[in-house]
Scaffold this active site. Structure first.
Site, PDB file in Angstrom:
ATOM      1  N   HIS A 114       0.875  -1.183   0.000  1.00 62.13           N
ATOM      2  CA  HIS A 114       0.000   0.000   0.000  1.00 62.13           C
ATOM      3  C   HIS A 114       0.909   1.229   0.000  1.00 62.13           C
ATOM      4  O   HIS A 114       2.031   1.195   0.520  1.00 62.13           O
ATOM      5  CB  HIS A 114      -0.838  -0.049   1.288  1.00 62.13           C
ATOM      6  CG  HIS A 114      -1.935   0.953   1.382  1.00 62.13           C
ATOM      7  ND1 HIS A 114      -1.708   2.283   1.654  1.00 62.13           N
ATOM      8  CD2 HIS A 114      -3.281   0.820   1.281  1.00 62.13           C
ATOM      9  CE1 HIS A 114      -2.875   2.923   1.705  1.00 62.13           C
ATOM     10  NE2 HIS A 114      -3.848   2.064   1.477  1.00 62.13           N
ATOM     11  N   ASP A 168       3.038  -4.636   7.917  1.00 60.61           N
ATOM     12  CA  ASP A 168       1.816  -3.850   7.804  1.00 60.61           C
ATOM     13  C   ASP A 168       0.651  -4.818   7.957  1.00 60.61           C
ATOM     14  O   ASP A 168       0.361  -5.599   7.048  1.00 60.61           O
ATOM     15  CB  ASP A 168       1.797  -3.156   6.432  1.00 60.61           C
ATOM     16  CG  ASP A 168       0.464  -2.495   6.121  1.00 60.61           C
ATOM     17  OD1 ASP A 168      -0.479  -2.620   6.930  1.00 60.61           O
ATOM     18  OD2 ASP A 168       0.373  -1.859   5.054  1.00 60.61           O
ATOM     19  N   GLN A 203      -4.563  -5.448   6.862  1.00 58.53           N
ATOM     20  CA  GLN A 203      -5.531  -6.422   6.344  1.00 58.53           C
ATOM     21  C   GLN A 203      -5.578  -7.702   7.175  1.00 58.53           C
ATOM     22  O   GLN A 203      -6.628  -8.328   7.286  1.00 58.53           O
ATOM     23  CB  GLN A 203      -5.205  -6.775   4.884  1.00 58.53           C
ATOM     24  CG  GLN A 203      -5.303  -5.607   3.931  1.00 58.53           C
ATOM     25  CD  GLN A 203      -6.690  -4.990   3.875  1.00 58.53           C
ATOM     26  OE1 GLN A 203      -7.698  -5.666   4.042  1.00 58.53           O
ATOM     27  NE2 GLN A 203      -6.758  -3.689   3.653  1.00 58.53           N
ATOM     28  N   LYS A 254     -10.507  -0.970  10.217  1.00 59.95           N
ATOM     29  CA  LYS A 254     -10.608  -2.224   9.464  1.00 59.95           C
ATOM     30  C   LYS A 254     -10.856  -3.404  10.410  1.00 59.95           C
ATOM     31  O   LYS A 254     -11.060  -4.525   9.961  1.00 59.95           O
ATOM     32  CB  LYS A 254      -9.325  -2.459   8.665  1.00 59.95           C
ATOM     33  CG  LYS A 254      -9.128  -1.469   7.500  1.00 59.95           C
ATOM     34  CD  LYS A 254      -7.837  -1.762   6.778  1.00 59.95           C
ATOM     35  CE  LYS A 254      -7.692  -1.027   5.460  1.00 59.95           C
ATOM     36  NZ  LYS A 254      -7.697   0.419   5.521  1.00 59.95           N
ATOM     37  N   CYS A 313      -4.643   2.430  -3.686  1.00 62.08           N
ATOM     38  CA  CYS A 313      -3.409   2.973  -3.082  1.00 62.08           C
ATOM     39  C   CYS A 313      -2.247   2.001  -3.284  1.00 62.08           C
ATOM     40  O   CYS A 313      -1.447   1.778  -2.361  1.00 62.08           O
ATOM     41  CB  CYS A 313      -3.600   3.290  -1.597  1.00 62.08           C
ATOM     42  SG  CYS A 313      -4.827   4.558  -1.306  1.00 62.08           S
TER      43      CYS A 313
END
Lengths: 143, 411
Positions: free
Chosen positions: B126, B203, B206, B229, B369
């Site tokens: 991202h 990261d 998700q 999220k 993104c």
């Protein structure tokens, strides 16, 4: 005109891609990206005697963007530059809900339903912004 | 420990007010959770409770509201630590979101790097895990190296050793892609990074919403995710790091709450986590996040994951039957989330999304993104459907029927 965004006239106009291509030795050129979706429009123009003598576009975009570029391809050549300025302003007004002007830009009414899809207004306006910038570049009023 | 109730998709959906009682009364087919998940009722209740019963600033006042707010804020930190499998809650830093967490890391960890040091990212990232590192590279002369992805949208770990040198100080990769849904092989990443002495940041934007983690067991050094999220409020996220690393890092932002003592002769900074939480933090949002991870931590994730995998499989099978459709990502269900990005010949992603919106199907279209990844696959953008535990077969039915219709009318 109904509120249907993807009415047949608009889809057909987008698929028609009138004016798609390049000009030999254009007087001005502008490329604009939509950072939200990655769409890109390049407009090339030739000017003569205060009029837009020729226009061509390369468009990578959604149906709304493609249709707007095709409308420019169909109607802009031969117009006085002051009328082009008015058409660009009219496009902005139409997507916000104003009626389309009379005359050759009356087809802007095809984009009227975009008034209910705020996030898509820029899709219609991207080619008009590119056209205005290409003309400005040809006039030497921008870098 | 109380045994978890077996996962029940319908009961799960009832926990989300917007889905249980959608605006306008029409069923909402929300398939955009990779962008923002719906907020679970427990988080909404916690935010409301704070705002109506304990609203005050934290760590500053002595009145009972301030004490109650501070207690709730600290409890939220402990709840996040439990969800992450972290024993030391002070390693959990509240930020504005994943982007804020990565910018913090890029500034604070990055300030310890020297010209010529290297950071490894990948084509799968991202923009939030690219741009902060590019900005660091410009500030400090750090070199950014880029790991390629495979044809099926996974990190190309076979090429990882060739992209790591002794100058590499940080491997910063996605735990799970927001485009292809591919879940990274963390063990292999950590092993390879350790061989050159590099730290590992993941990261987790998700992956974190897909069930509790054990970050120390993963062997990584830093982790980030966002509340919005993970079924919690917007405006808050987390950076986790190992204590010795965090303690060695200077603050990112200065201000109230992050100091021990201030004078014009010099300022001493607070310890972790406060040194990284300058100013009034997102208190209500953090409390909401605490409730969200509490809810998520209690879910039967074996059941939820099986449910999501089944829906993901239905979407992948359905796309295989649509003329001109192509999935950008793994074809199978192994090590992949229910994040499905696809293109359809002759159809622009925004036109697809707009058309599906007529059926109350919420999708995301565009570059997500992840423009370098789009470039890698030679597309300007994709349409993306993303699955959460509250999704149903009806959501998938509406998606596939809408796609058939869009192809018939627009392509």
């Amino acid at each position: 005109m109904s509120d249907e965004l993807y009415h047949r006239k608009l889809v057909a106009r987008a698929r028609g891609a009138v004016g798609k291509g390049k000009l030999d030795a254009p007087d001005g050129r502008a490329t604009i990206d939509n950072p939200l979706c990655g769409d890109r429009v390049t407009m090339e123009v030739k000017l003569a005697d205060g009029r837009l003598a020729a226009v061509a576009h390369q468009t990578r975009g959604c149906l709304l963007c493609e249709a707007a570029a095709a409308l420019i391809g169909a109607e802009a050549a031969g117009e006085r530059l002051s009328d082009i300025d008015a058409a660009v302003a009219a496009a902005k007004s139409v997507v916000e809900g104003a009626p389309a002007p009379a005359g050759c830009w009356s087809a802007l009414e095809e984009f009227g339903p975009v008034r209910t899809a705020k996030s898509r207004r820029d899709c219609v306006l991207l080619p008009f912004r590119a056209l205005a910038e290409a003309i400005a570049a040809a006039r030497g009023t921008t870098g | 420990m109380t045994p978890k109730k077996p996962f029940d998709p319908a009961a799960c959906r009832e926990e989300f007010p917007l889905l249980a009682d959608p605006p306008g009364g029409k069923p909402m087919h929300y398939l955009d959770s990779a962008a923002t998940a719906q907020t679970v009722a427990a988080a909404l209740r916690a935010v409301r409770r704070h705002e109506t019963m304990t609203r005050a600033n934290v760590l500053r006042g002595v009145h009972f509201l301030a004490e109650a707010a501070t207690d709730a804020y600290d409890q939220a930190r402990r709840a996040v630590a439990r969800y992450l499998g972290v024993a030391d809650a002070e390693e959990v830093i509240f930020t504005g979101g994943t982007t804020g967490s990565i910018n913090l890391l890029a500034h604070s960890f990055g300030s310890l790097l020297a010209e010529g040091d290297e950071i490894l990212v990948s084509e799968l990232e991202h923009h939030s895990n690219i741009v902060p590192w590019q900005m660091l590279a410009e500030r400090r002369g750090v070199r950014l190296r880029v790991l390629p992805v495979t044809e099926d949208g996974r990190l190309d770990l076979d090429r990882l050793p060739a992209h790591l040198s002794a100058r590499c100080k940080l491997v910063a990769l996605t735990h799970a892609s927001n485009v292809t849904g591919a879940i990274a092989d963390v063990g292999r990443i950590v092993e390879t990074a350790r061989a050159v002495g590099a730290r590992v940041f993941l990261d987790g934007a998700q992956r974190a919403p897909q069930g509790p983690l054990d970050l120390p067991a993963l062997g990584i050094d830093f982790y980030a995710f966002s509340s919005h999220k993970l079924y919690g409020p917007t405006g808050v996220g987390v950076l986790w790091g190992r204590r010795p690393l965090l303690e060695a890092m200077p603050p990112f932002m200065g201000g109230g709450g992050m100091i021990e003592q201030v004078s014009f002769a010099g300022t001493r900074y607070a310890g972790i986590p406060r040194r990284f939480e300058a100013g009034t933090p997102p208190i209500a949002e953090a409390i909401g996040l605490g409730a969200a991870v509490g809810w998520a931590g209690g879910l039967d994730w074996a059941g939820a994951t099986a449910h999501e995998a089944r829906l993901t499989g239905r979407i992948l099978d359905g796309l295989a039957g649509i003329r001109g459709a192509k999935v950008i990502g793994p074809a199978g269900l192994q090590n992949r989330l229910g994040v499905i990005a696809f293109t359809i010949d002759g159809l622009h992603p925004h036109d697809v999304c707009q058309w599906l919106d007529r059926r109350n199907v919420a999708l995301r279209g565009g570059h997500h993104c992840a423009q370098p990844l789009m470039e890698r696959f030679g597309v300007a953008g994709t349409t993306r459907a993303s699955i959460a535990p509250y999704n149903s077969d009806a959501d998938v039915d509406a998606l596939l029927a809408g796609l058939d219709e869009a192809v018939a009318r627009l392509a």
